[in-house]
Structures are given as structure tokens and as C-alpha cells.
Design an enzyme around this catalytic site. Structure first.
Site, mmCIF file in Angstrom:
data_model
loop_
_atom_site.group_PDB
_atom_site.id
_atom_site.type_symbol
_atom_site.label_atom_id
_atom_site.label_comp_id
_atom_site.label_asym_id
_atom_site.label_seq_id
_atom_site.Cartn_x
_atom_site.Cartn_y
_atom_site.Cartn_z
ATOM 1 N N SER A 19 0.839 -1.193 0.000
ATOM 2 C CA SER A 19 0.000 0.000 0.000
ATOM 3 C C SER A 19 0.880 1.251 0.000
ATOM 4 O O SER A 19 1.700 1.436 -0.893
ATOM 5 C CB SER A 19 -0.949 -0.039 1.200
ATOM 6 O OG SER A 19 -1.953 0.939 1.075
ATOM 7 N N ASP A 57 -5.486 -3.695 -2.765
ATOM 8 C CA ASP A 57 -4.554 -3.424 -1.672
ATOM 9 C C ASP A 57 -4.015 -4.710 -1.053
ATOM 10 O O ASP A 57 -4.780 -5.576 -0.619
ATOM 11 C CB ASP A 57 -5.264 -2.594 -0.598
ATOM 12 C CG ASP A 57 -4.294 -2.009 0.404
ATOM 13 O OD1 ASP A 57 -3.132 -2.433 0.411
ATOM 14 O OD2 ASP A 57 -4.691 -1.129 1.174
#
EC number: 3.1.1.-
Length: 787
Positions: A408, A553
Site C-alpha cells: 500500500s 490493496d
């Protein structure tokens, strides 16, 4: 440019005025992304997702999904190439693996159902056939069975991606009756536990501030936290250790968390063998001594000792507890042992009493036993900018590991680190870098309309433009490794909930473009829609990677991929910078951590007292228990198609060394905001301050690891990077050659051992101009190998 124009904040955190000048950043005004690459990414995003049934209203309710390959599911233009063609399937499989073989029948155009990795415009299905439109209404009466079937089809709506299907849900009267009441009761209990936990942490904070830290020790701690350079921090930490009496603990060898007697015995044996071997080599009597029967030379004894003790966490010498009793350093015996191992390894590498083949074998085995170190950067939205300070502290002490992984927001920082050299990073890790952080610049009137229409706050194409600067353009994982020597790893999660995650690096996905992997790793549901990974073809153009599947993610399921790093790169020592706000709140070490001991009762007490630590631990374990109960009973809904319990229930959020920078309340307010110069300067400073206590532990580890890598590098023959020899070891190559000779030739054609030793002692350098061998040199005298 004057200081006023540079806009230096009131508190500079030790940075010079030039650190706030954005014009001094390397490649500040360079746009690395080519328009063709951006266009290929846009076309890949607009292509239909082949992993889900089409939901554009163009498919007939009675037609099968896109995965069933009936002849009526394709238009006439697509009927010439069916997915059951072996050549087509092989071509698609090769494309998924990163190859760029042409797909038969495509002719630079995707087939009708979106298969393939080409970025050209796809042909959408408009009808089952030319004579049977999809939405044609059938006029006439229906039987009772047909009407019942039609009503059943209307009730069964299409399941959105990520939602539970009928196969995933449980059935039963009690399950349907008690599901929501049980969920509400347990949810209320979890909320109550969370509030109690916050009060407990507040009590521990007040206890430490007004009981543990006061008077002289508080002044020394403030001096230590005010430093911005590691040498200044070491001096302040030593003063605090002397005041607290921690230096006396270092002088005592006994400690429950390692075998002090074995360490003392091995240290003494290493020192004696090294000194005797050096004396023997200086006198030139190694040949006569080696001829004595039943006796071994000191250099052989040293070799045996090194192979026995240079292992990961040998008898507990790398136990974090050994570095958790003082602010700086560890037991004197442990430090002496590390110093002696370094000297002994250097002696083995530089001695002339061992052949080059023996040295190569020694360092190869030691490297496999000792393992490697990796820096893991967690996600956390704008909290990820604390990673800049962590990287800066390690870089200034030349302790930045070669293996780096990010997830991320941490993937963005890892991409910057892996694509820049050390000299470039030293100029980039300054507060003026905030001028390049503009992902959240749009006002609410813009992003709210986008979120309402698309379900995502940010635009993927806009983020691709900005992210390309951080990854040095459309650089692939292999190109980054060749440029800097660092191994970048990025965690990505498939858009569907059941496919396994992937760890992109130069081994698993060498041709994957870094900025696309960073975008995929940052695609949090509701923040950024899942994106398509892009790969670079042989001609330099971009195309969708892995059949055009979409990814999101990585921190949703694997924030810190420790297991994958161990399997792929033999990583068994991890430095984790953990800044996730939902995890950072629950990080608490009741008995101290590396470089941060418990101050009262000479390090033998509990943070916040025993009652405070016990309450904190009980509440945290109870929260974990109830989250697991909800997940195992399948009671949790999936907002935005995601099981959010995995944010807390992953296997590990820490590592051998875990760094969690000190955050403030305003960080939660600006969690999706771009930092300015002053805020980024504070985050870099706090990241450095959180890393300084861990540097001594990391330094002792990397001193040995890098010396082993140096030994492997200097004892291997010259190998061109990217060749098969750089992937397969020398022993494996030798076995393959012997096997080929034994199967394809006679016994006389097999290379003998003497010939093999002679061949291993030869080396050659390929000149750049003529492409011929410049010379062959014998290594029997132990001279350094050409690099």
C-alpha cells in the site's frame, strides 16, 4: 533563493535551509511516463474483467457466463478462434507468465470475449447470434413450469464481486434466526472492549509520564529525543544508560535468553585459532604443519568453528531480549563474539592457506545458514510517510538492506528506494519532497462526485501519472534490480476473495511495471478501484499482465509477507516499519523492546505496572478472540466486497525488529491528506528517532551478513549478470554438465576431478570492444578474482 522564499518552518528538525528547496531534488521537473504507456493503461482499465460474468446488460439471462465456451456464446467474428485451441491457451499462459508470444488469430486485436493481454480495443458481445438478439422478447403464453423458473431467475440476482455467493453462505433456521442478534451482541462487546483498551493505554501513558519519567531521567530522555543525527543520539543514550545503571548489566555474562557459556567458549576458540593461523601464515610454515598425521591446522579449525557458529540466532545471540535491557548496545560478551566472528570471516577470506574452491564452498554454506535481512514497509495511507525517516536513518549508517518490501503506502516508499541509488536517496529524503506528494490535492467537490459515481475517491489514471515519478518511469522489477541492486517486493491481492496473493519481484514478475504494482497494492476498496497490472513487452510497449486480471490493496490480507520472503530469498531477519493506524494503536511491549527498556526496577518491571500490562494484554487477546469467532461463524458482512476482519487477524504485523514511529492525533485527521514541508519534516524526524534505538542490533546483524556476501562475491568466477550462471549455482551447473556428458557421450568424455579443479581455477574477462577473451589467469595463489 533566499531563506524566506524557501519557506523554512519555525522548527526545522535539524534540516538545513536547502532541504526545503524543491528545485534541488533530483529529477524534480522530469516526467518519466510516456504517453503511450498511459494510453495502454487506460485501455487496460476499460477492458472487461474476464474473471467476472459480464454485467453490462448485453448478455442474455439464459446464456452461460463468459467462462462457458459454447459456440452460441461468440459472435461470428470471434468464432474463428476458440479458447479450446491449444495454441491460444498456450499463448495466454505464456502472457500470464510474463512472455510476449503472439496469440494466434488475434492480429493485434483482442478476441470477442476479452481474452488475451493485448491493449487494443476489445469487441463486446451484442447478441447470441446474428438472428437471435440478446434482449428479444418472446411473445406467447408460458407454461406453469416456465413461469416458475422465470420468477426464480428474477429472484436470483447477480452477486457483486467480493460478496458472498450462495455456495459461501450457510443454511439453517437457527443460523438465519440468530445471525443478526448474535452479531449485534458481539459487536457491542467488541466496541466496549475497544473503549476499555483506550482507557487502559491512557492509564499506562499517565503512569509512565508521572511515575517512571521524572527528574533527571526525564531531562536525559528529552536530550536524546531532540537529536537528529545518530552519533549525537548514541552519546545521549549512553548518558541515560549510565544514569539508570544499565552499564553494569552489560558486564555480566549470564542472561536467561542466550547460552552465555557456549558463546564464551566459541569466542575464545575462534580468537585462538585465528591468532595461530595468522602466525603460521606469517612464518610460512603451513605446508610442513599440514603434513603431520592426525593433526589439523589452525586454519582448518577456524573453518570448522565458523561453519558451526555462523548461523541464524546461534544459541540466542540474536534474541531481541539481549538488546531490550539498555538504550544502546548489548552484553559485552555478545559484542565481543560478533566482533570476533567478523575478524575470523575476514581471515578466512584473505588467507592463502585455503584454495579458492574451499573458500567458495565455505561461504556458500554459511550464507545458506545465516540467511538474509529484509526491510518491510507496512501500509497506512499518509502514515506511510514515516517510512522516509526510517529509510533515512538506515541509509546514513549504510545499513539499508538489499531486500525491500512494501505494501500500500509503503510500496510507494519502497519503489522510490529501490529505483534510486544511495546518492540520489540522500538528496531526496528531505522535507522538500512534500512538493511531489500531490495525490490528495483535489477538493471535496471533485472527489465526492467521483466517489458517488464510481465508488472510489481517487482516479486511477491520475495516480498512475504521479506514481510514475516515484518508480522512475515505467521501470520493471528486473530493471530496478539491475540499476540499484536492490530487490523490490510489492504485495498485491486479487480482486476476487479466494485467489492467492502474489508478491511481485524480479523473480516472480520480472517484466511487471512497478508503478502498476504500487497502484494495485494501494487500491483500498472505496479509495481506489482495483487496477490492472501492466508488463513491458520486448519492444518496450506496455500490455496487461496476467490476463488483465485486476488487483487491490495487499495490506488487506498480507501486510508483511514474511513467509514469501523466506521462501524466495532466504530471509530470516526482518526489519518491519509498522505505521498502520489500526495496528499501531495495539502495538505495546509490556517488557520493553529493542533499544527501549523498562525504566523502573532496573528493567525487570512492567510498563504501567503489572496491573496495567495485564489488563492491556487481556483486552487485546479478548478482542482477537471475538473477531475470530465472528469470522469463523461467517457472521461478518462484507462491505465493499471485503472481509475487513483480516486487517487485524493476519499472521504477523511485526518482525525480528519492529519499528513503530510515534504518531500524533492530527495524523488521523490528515490520514488522506498531502503533507506540507513542516509536517513531512516532523514525520522524517520521528521516523529517525524510532529507528535509532534499533540500529546497533541491525548493525551487528548486517556486519556479518555483508561480509558473507562479500566472500561469495569475491570467491565466485566472473559471471555476466542475467546469464544462467547467475541463477543456477556452480555445483548445480557442474552436475548438469556431468549428467549431459554421461548420457550423450562415452565414459572417456566425462570430465575428471583434476580437470574440473583446473577449470574452476581459470577465469576470463570479456572485453567490451572486441568481445573476445582478454586473458586467463591462474588462481592457485589465492589472488582476488576479477570483478
Amino acid at each position: 533563493m533566499t531563506e524566506k522564499q524557501i519557506n523554512v518552518p519555525a522548527r526545522a528538525y535539524g534540516f538545513p535551509p536547502d532541504a526545503y528547496d524543491p528545485s534541488l531534488l533530483p529529477d524534480f521537473d522530469v516526467s518519466f511516463l510516456r504517453p503511450e504507456d498511459l494510453e495502454a493503461f487506460i485501455q487496460a482499465l476499460s477492458a472487461p474483467d474476464t474473471t467476472q460474468p459480464p454485467d453490462d446488460g448485453l448478455a442474455s439471462p439464459r446464456s452461460p457466463s463468459a467462462r462457458s465456451f459454447s459456440s452460441f456464446d461468440f459472435t461470428k467474428r470471434a468464432s474463428s478462434v476458440l479458447p479450446d485451441d491449444a495454441q491460444v491457451v498456450a499463448a495466454h499462459a505464456a502472457a500470464a507468465g510474463g512472455e510476449t508470444a503472439p496469440i494466434p488469430g488475434d492480429n493485434d486485436t483482442n478476441n470477442a470475449n476479452g481474452f488475451g493481454n493485448s491493449s487494443s480495443q476489445s469487441l463486446f458481445i451484442t447478441a447470441q447470434s446474428d438472428w437471435a438478439p440478446v434482449h428479444e422478447k418472446v411473445v406467447g403464453s408460458q407454461t406453469h413450469r416456465q413461469k416458475k423458473s422465470s420468477r426464480r431467475r428474477k429472484r436470483s440476482k447477480a452477486v457483486a464481486p467480493g460478496r458472498r455467493t450462495r455456495d459461501e453462505t450457510r443454511e439453517g433456521y437457527l443460523y438465519g434466526l440468530l445471525k443478526w442478534p448474535f452479531l449485534l451482541i458481539v459487536g457491542a462487546w467488541i466496541v466496549g472492549l475497544a473503549v476499555t483498551y483506550l482507557f487502559t493505554r491512557a492509564y499506562i501513558f499517565i503512569y509512565e509520564q508521572f511515575v517512571a519519567w521524572r527528574g533527571r531521567r526525564e531531562k536525559l530522555r528529552r536530550n536524546m529525543r531532540a537529536t537528529s543525527r545518530y552519533p549525537d543520539w548514541v552519546k545521549a543514550a549512553r548518558d541515560l544508560d549510565n544514569f539508570l545503571g544499565n552499564e553494569a548489566w552489560k558486564e555480566q555474562n549470564e542472561f536467561a535468553y542466550y547460552d552465555s557459556k557456549t558463546v564464551r567458549r566459541v569466542w575464545d576458540s575462534l580468537r585462538r585459532s585465528r591468532i595461530r593461523a595468522a602466525q603460521m601464515e606469517a612464518s610460512g610454515s603451513q605446508s610442513s604443519s599440514s603434513s603431520n598425521e592426525g593433526k589439523t591446522t589452525p586454519i582448518e579449525d577456524l573453518k570448522v568453528l565458523i561453519e558451526a557458529c555462523v548461523k541464524n540466532n546461534f544459541v540466542g545471540v540474536e534474541n531481541p531480549r539481549l538488546y531490550s535491557q539498555t538504550y544502546y548496545g548489548t552484553k559485552n560478551l555478545v559484542q565481543n563474539y560478533v566482533d570476533e566472528v567478523e575478524k575470523s570471516l575476514t581471515a578466512l577470506l584473505e588467507t592463502k592457506q585455503l584454495s579458492m574452491e574451499d573458500k567458495r564452498s565455505i561461504f556458500k554454506r554459511v550464507s545458506a545458514n545465516y540467511g538474509r535481512t529484509a526491510l518491510c514497509l507496512s501500509g497506512g495511507a499518509s502514515f506511510a510517510y514515516y517510512h522516509f525517516g526510517v529509510v533515512k536513518a538506515l541509509l546514513e549508517e549504510d545499513l539499508l538492506p538489499d531486500v525491500i518490501t512494501g505494501t500500500s503506502g509503503g510500496a510507494l516508499v519502497a519503489a522510490l528506494v529501490a529505483t534510486r541509488t544511495n546518492e540520489e536517496l540522500k538528496k531526496l529524503l528531505v522535507p522538500s519532497l512534500s512538493t511531489k506528494i500531490t495525490a490528495c490535492r483535489e477538493p471535496i467537490t471533485v472527489w465526492f462526485r467521483r466517489w458517488w459515481s464510481t465508488g472510489a475517491r481517487f482516479d486511477s489514471v491520475d495516480w498512475a501519472k504521479q506514481c510514475s515519478w516515484w518508480s522512475h518511469g515505467s521501470m520493471t522489477f528486473r530493471e530496478a534490480y539491475e540499476r540499484t541492486g536492490r530487490i523490490l517486493n510489492v504485495s498485491c491481492v486479487p480482486a476476487d476473495p479466494h485467489s492467492p496473493t502474489i508478491l511481485c519481484n524480479y523473480l516472480t514478475s520480472p517484466d511487471c511495471v512497478i508503478w502498476s504494482a504500487v497502484l494495485a497494492s494501494a487500491a483500498v476498496p472505496g479509495i481506489l478501484n482495483p487496477v490492472v497490472l501492466m508488463m513491458k513487452k520486448a519492444d518496450g510497449n506496455l500490455a496487461p499482465y496476467s490476463f488483465g486480471h485486476k488487483w487491490k490493496d495487499g495490506s488487506l490480507r498480507t501486510d508483511i509477507p514474511i513467509r514469501a520472503l523466506n521462501l524466495q530469498f532466504n530471509v530470516n531477519f526482518t526489519i518491519v516499519s509498522q505505521v498502520n493506524p489500526h495496528i499501531n494503536l495495539f502495538f505495546f511491549s509490556s517488557r520493553g523492546s529493542v533499544g527501549q527498556p523498562v525504566t523502573h526496577r532496573r528493567g525487570r518491571g512492567w510498563r504501567g505496572g503489572f496491573l496495567g500490562s495485564a489488563t492491556e494484554q487481556y483486552i487485546k487477546l479478548d478482542l482477537t478472540k471475538w473477531l475470530k469467532v465472528l469470522r469463523q461463524l461467517e457472521l461478518l458482512p462484507r462491505p465493499l466486497g471485503q472481509d475487513w476482519s483480516q486487517l487485524w487477524l493476519q499472521q504477523s504485523f511485526g518482525g525480528t525488529v519492529t519499528i513503530w514511529p510515534k504518531t500524533i492525533l492530527s495524523d488521523f485527521v490528515h490520514i488522506l491528506s498531502d503533507p506540507d514541508n513542516a509536517r513531512l519534516a516532523r514525520m522524517i524526524h520521528e521516523g529517525q528517532q524510532s529507528t535509532f534505538p534499533k540500529i546497533k542490533f541491525i548493525s551487528n546483524r548486517l556486519r556479518i551478513e555483508r561480509l558473507i556476501e562479500r566472500g561469495r562475491r569475491e570467491t565466485r568466477p566472473y559471471i555476466r549478470r542475467g546469464s544462467v550462471e547467475s541463477i543456477i549455482s556452480e555445483d548445480d551447473l557442474r552436475e548438469l554438465l556431468l549428467l549431459r556428458g554421461s548420457t550423450n557421450g562415452t565414459d572417456e568424455e566425462i570430465t575428471t576431478n583434476d580437470e574440473m579443479e583446473f577449470a574452476s581455477d581459470e577465469k576470463a574477462v570479456l572485453t567490451e570492444d572486441e568481445g573476445q577473451f582478454d586473458g586467463v589467469t591462474d588462481n592457485t595463489e589465492g589472488s582476488p578474482l576479477l570483478k
